[in-house]
Design a protein around this motif. Structure first.
Motif, PDB file in Angstrom:
ATOM      1  N   LEU A  33       0.858  -1.182   0.000  1.00  0.00           N
ATOM      2  CA  LEU A  33       0.000   0.000   0.000  1.00  0.00           C
ATOM      3  C   LEU A  33       0.893   1.230   0.000  1.00  0.00           C
ATOM      4  O   LEU A  33       1.877   1.292   0.741  1.00  0.00           O
ATOM      5  N   GLY A  34       0.569   2.210  -0.837  1.00  0.00           N
ATOM      6  CA  GLY A  34       1.303   3.462  -0.828  1.00  0.00           C
ATOM      7  C   GLY A  34       0.976   4.265   0.421  1.00  0.00           C
ATOM      8  O   GLY A  34      -0.072   4.076   1.052  1.00  0.00           O
ATOM      9  N   PHE A  35       1.877   5.189   0.781  1.00  0.00           N
ATOM     10  CA  PHE A  35       1.604   6.051   1.928  1.00  0.00           C
ATOM     11  C   PHE A  35       0.337   6.861   1.693  1.00  0.00           C
ATOM     12  O   PHE A  35      -0.394   7.174   2.632  1.00  0.00           O
TER      13      PHE A  35
ATOM     14  N   GLY B 127      23.614  10.687   1.319  1.00  0.00           N
ATOM     15  CA  GLY B 127      22.285  11.276   1.316  1.00  0.00           C
ATOM     16  C   GLY B 127      21.205  10.219   1.347  1.00  0.00           C
ATOM     17  O   GLY B 127      21.428   9.091   1.800  1.00  0.00           O
ATOM     18  N   LEU B 128      20.042  10.592   0.833  1.00  0.00           N
ATOM     19  CA  LEU B 128      18.868   9.723   0.852  1.00  0.00           C
ATOM     20  C   LEU B 128      18.305   9.556  -0.550  1.00  0.00           C
ATOM     21  O   LEU B 128      18.484  10.411  -1.418  1.00  0.00           O
ATOM     22  N   MET B 129      17.622   8.446  -0.751  1.00  0.00           N
ATOM     23  CA  MET B 129      16.882   8.176  -1.980  1.00  0.00           C
ATOM     24  C   MET B 129      15.478   7.733  -1.577  1.00  0.00           C
ATOM     25  O   MET B 129      15.313   7.041  -0.568  1.00  0.00           O
ATOM     26  N   PHE B 130      14.457   8.136  -2.338  1.00  0.00           N
ATOM     27  CA  PHE B 130      13.078   7.782  -2.007  1.00  0.00           C
ATOM     28  C   PHE B 130      12.446   7.001  -3.156  1.00  0.00           C
ATOM     29  O   PHE B 130      12.635   7.335  -4.320  1.00  0.00           O
ATOM     30  N   PHE B 131      11.687   5.971  -2.786  1.00  0.00           N
ATOM     31  CA  PHE B 131      10.994   5.172  -3.791  1.00  0.00           C
ATOM     32  C   PHE B 131       9.608   4.797  -3.264  1.00  0.00           C
ATOM     33  O   PHE B 131       9.477   4.270  -2.163  1.00  0.00           O
ATOM     34  N   SER B 132       8.590   5.046  -4.094  1.00  0.00           N
ATOM     35  CA  SER B 132       8.655   5.913  -5.260  1.00  0.00           C
ATOM     36  C   SER B 132       7.773   7.121  -4.988  1.00  0.00           C
ATOM     37  O   SER B 132       6.802   7.037  -4.239  1.00  0.00           O
ATOM     38  N   ILE B 133       8.110   8.216  -5.617  1.00  0.00           N
ATOM     39  CA  ILE B 133       7.521   9.497  -5.253  1.00  0.00           C
ATOM     40  C   ILE B 133       6.012   9.521  -5.467  1.00  0.00           C
ATOM     41  O   ILE B 133       5.276  10.232  -4.787  1.00  0.00           O
ATOM     42  N   ASP B 134       5.516   8.709  -6.410  1.00  0.00           N
ATOM     43  CA  ASP B 134       4.077   8.696  -6.677  1.00  0.00           C
ATOM     44  C   ASP B 134       3.292   7.952  -5.606  1.00  0.00           C
ATOM     45  O   ASP B 134       2.061   8.043  -5.552  1.00  0.00           O
ATOM     46  N   SER B 135       3.996   7.209  -4.719  1.00  0.00           N
ATOM     47  CA  SER B 135       3.317   6.506  -3.630  1.00  0.00           C
ATOM     48  C   SER B 135       3.160   7.375  -2.389  1.00  0.00           C
ATOM     49  O   SER B 135       2.478   6.988  -1.441  1.00  0.00           O
ATOM     50  N   GLY B 136       3.810   8.534  -2.390  1.00  0.00           N
ATOM     51  CA  GLY B 136       3.710   9.442  -1.253  1.00  0.00           C
ATOM     52  C   GLY B 136       2.510  10.364  -1.378  1.00  0.00           C
ATOM     53  O   GLY B 136       1.697  10.257  -2.304  1.00  0.00           O
ATOM     54  N   ASP B 137       2.408  11.285  -0.431  1.00  0.00           N
ATOM     55  CA  ASP B 137       1.319  12.271  -0.468  1.00  0.00           C
ATOM     56  C   ASP B 137       1.738  13.382  -1.420  1.00  0.00           C
ATOM     57  O   ASP B 137       2.206  14.444  -1.013  1.00  0.00           O
ATOM     58  N   PHE B 138       1.547  13.143  -2.710  1.00  0.00           N
ATOM     59  CA  PHE B 138       2.120  14.009  -3.737  1.00  0.00           C
ATOM     60  C   PHE B 138       1.443  15.367  -3.856  1.00  0.00           C
ATOM     61  O   PHE B 138       2.011  16.293  -4.432  1.00  0.00           O
ATOM     62  N   ASP B 139       0.223  15.514  -3.332  1.00  0.00           N
ATOM     63  CA  ASP B 139      -0.424  16.826  -3.399  1.00  0.00           C
ATOM     64  C   ASP B 139      -0.881  17.334  -2.036  1.00  0.00           C
ATOM     65  O   ASP B 139      -1.540  18.369  -1.943  1.00  0.00           O
TER      66      ASP B 139
ATOM     67  N   ASN C 265      -2.994  15.181   5.563  1.00  0.00           N
ATOM     68  CA  ASN C 265      -3.117  16.425   6.335  1.00  0.00           C
ATOM     69  C   ASN C 265      -1.789  16.874   6.931  1.00  0.00           C
ATOM     70  O   ASN C 265      -1.753  17.547   7.962  1.00  0.00           O
ATOM     71  N   PHE C 266      -0.689  16.494   6.287  1.00  0.00           N
ATOM     72  CA  PHE C 266       0.642  16.886   6.744  1.00  0.00           C
ATOM     73  C   PHE C 266       1.365  17.739   5.706  1.00  0.00           C
ATOM     74  O   PHE C 266       2.564  17.971   5.829  1.00  0.00           O
ATOM     75  N   GLY C 267       0.685  18.187   4.670  1.00  0.00           N
ATOM     76  CA  GLY C 267       1.347  18.904   3.592  1.00  0.00           C
ATOM     77  C   GLY C 267       1.878  17.938   2.543  1.00  0.00           C
ATOM     78  O   GLY C 267       1.714  16.721   2.634  1.00  0.00           O
TER      79      GLY C 267
ATOM     80  N   PRO D 209       5.231  14.521   3.189  1.00  0.00           N
ATOM     81  CA  PRO D 209       5.785  14.697   4.541  1.00  0.00           C
ATOM     82  C   PRO D 209       6.957  13.772   4.852  1.00  0.00           C
ATOM     83  O   PRO D 209       7.843  14.143   5.629  1.00  0.00           O
ATOM     84  N   ILE D 210       6.987  12.571   4.266  1.00  0.00           N
ATOM     85  CA  ILE D 210       8.107  11.660   4.525  1.00  0.00           C
ATOM     86  C   ILE D 210       9.406  12.249   3.989  1.00  0.00           C
ATOM     87  O   ILE D 210      10.470  12.113   4.604  1.00  0.00           O
ATOM     88  N   VAL D 211       9.326  12.925   2.860  1.00  0.00           N
ATOM     89  CA  VAL D 211      10.504  13.569   2.276  1.00  0.00           C
ATOM     90  C   VAL D 211      10.829  14.861   3.015  1.00  0.00           C
ATOM     91  O   VAL D 211      11.984  15.122   3.381  1.00  0.00           O
ATOM     92  N   VAL D 212       9.811  15.671   3.256  1.00  0.00           N
ATOM     93  CA  VAL D 212      10.023  16.992   3.861  1.00  0.00           C
ATOM     94  C   VAL D 212      10.619  16.877   5.261  1.00  0.00           C
ATOM     95  O   VAL D 212      11.471  17.688   5.653  1.00  0.00           O
TER      96      VAL D 212
END
Length: 396
Positions: free
Chosen positions: A208-210, A267-279, A284-286, A289-292
């Motif tokens: 499941l995506g975030f 540094g860090l790498m994230f996978f995958s950006i489309d599974s995060g809260d992209f908008d 309700n964290f902006g 948030p995992i990246v920020v």
């Protein structure tokens, strides 16, 4: 940078290309032309995986030949007065896959940095107990101490990589399990495969995506959220539906950012950006948030207390995985005897003690435990997967 490969591509296209020197040459020239045309700084190669998933062991050498060809092509381009191109490799976290397909000592000579996929340490494909797929630290009671980010990072360093050339991967998704019963639900609880929830965006079994996890925790009922103090990541479960999910959150990613600084990694790498809260509409964290949260830690030097206050991510006391909801039970209360075989093997007579069995020796019973996540199967007199037995799933 662009990235070529990944799980969906698999190993076969790389194997076919890397097995022919002319195809390697054509590939390196094609990559160089693409970078020039679209103005990218470099390329990341994500071969999943040489020496595994249908790829022969000889691809371990072919992988190095491919990476060296790309590096030499980039070096020649720079020698002609052009801008330096960056070459990186996305690499696995598990030792078996690393050793079979990745010559770490050789690879370090041909890449600028690596991105470690420090996730998918556990998942429903194992048909095993629930497990944290993205742990930062090991768990004391784990029989193997290598299923965590810190172990993987140290393994690459021990084999020759400079810490500054290592990026730690963070997942923007969770791995799901289906609990075998409603009275064992910690890390290591018996499971019967992938969780029952099927995400509207990921549309994949066992993940499941975030952006799918947040609405579950915010809008649905029945979920219990746990912070695992040893692994330094959260998980949650639902006793009614059997859903069990290991995932990343803004607090756990911030703690990984602190570790990256302390260990001197690149540094860090994230996978995958489309599974995060992209908008920013899911949690309700902006936005993301995992990246920020990692940016706030790394670039603004804020404390973990600030992160926890900012995201207010619910944290519970760690569930004691040595306990569960089963009532105490003494097999002698059930009139057990070592009969008819004084040296036989028997199921535990107490209700819900499916993960235990009794070995009699000269009429003396000894309680034995099945391997973690398995149940005793009376018909075969051995421990096996939970779905092969009719052990009660619920007290009710």
């Amino acid at each position: 940078m662009i990235s070529i490969g990944g799980w969906a591509v698999g190993s076969l296209p790389f194997h076919m290309m890397a097995s022919d020197q002319n195809k390697i040459l054509h590939f390196t020239r094609s990559v160089g032309g693409f970078l020039n045309k679209y103005g990218f700084d470099g390329v990341d190669i994500n071969w999943c995986y040489p020496g595994s998933l249908g790829s022969p062991y000889t691809d371990r050498l072919k992988y190095i030949e491919l990476m060296s060809a790309l590096y030499i092509n980039f070096w020649a381009n720079e020698a002609m007065g052009n801008e330096k191109r960056i070459l990186s490799a996305t690499v696995p976290a598990g030792r078996w896959i690393i050793d079979r397909g990745f010559d770490i000592e050789a690879l370090r000579n041909w890449v600028d940095f690596i991105n470690i996929m420090a996730y998918d340490y556990h998942g429903s494909w194992e048909y095993s107990p629930t497990g944290i797929h993205n742990a930062l630290n090991p768990r004391t009671k784990d029989p193997a101490q290598e299923f965590n980010a810190k172990w993987t990072v140290e393994y690459y360093i021990k084999n020759g990589f400079d810490p500054v050339n290592i990026n730690l991967g963070i997942p923007l998704y969770g791995r799901t399990f289906h609990l075998a019963n409603d009275f064992q639900f910690g890390v290591g609880a018996p499971s019967t495969g992938a969780g029952p929830k099927f995400g509207p965006y990921s549309r994949a079994s066992g993940m499941l995506g975030f952006n799918e996890i947040c609405p579950m925790l915010l809008e649905e009922t029945g979920y219990t959220l746990i912070w695992h103090e040893e692994h330094q990541v959260p998980y949650f479960y639902n006793r009614q539906t059997g859903e069990w999910v290991s995932f990343e959150c803004p607090i756990s990613s911030a703690r990984k950012a602190l570790y990256v600084e302390e260990r001197g990694l690149g540094g860090l790498m994230f996978f995958s950006i489309d599974s995060g809260d992209f908008d920013g509409s899911f949690c309700n964290f902006g936005i993301q948030p995992i990246v920020v949260s990692t940016i706030i830690i790394s670039y603004y030097n804020k404390s973990m207390a600030f992160i926890e206050h900012l995201y207010n991510f619910t944290r519970h006391s760690s569930y004691d995985e040595t306990d569960d909801l089963r009532p105490p039970c003494d097999f002698s209360d059930h009139g057990f005897t070592c009969s008819p075989d004084p040296n036989g093997i028997y199921p535990h007579p107490c209700p819900y003690q499916c993960d235990k069995w009794i070995h009699c020796s000269h009429n003396i019973p000894y309680i034995k435990d099945c391997p973690l996540g398995q149940y005793f199967i009376n018909e075969t007199r051995r421990c096996d997967w939970p779905w092969l037995t009719q052990c009660p799933r619920s007290f009710t």
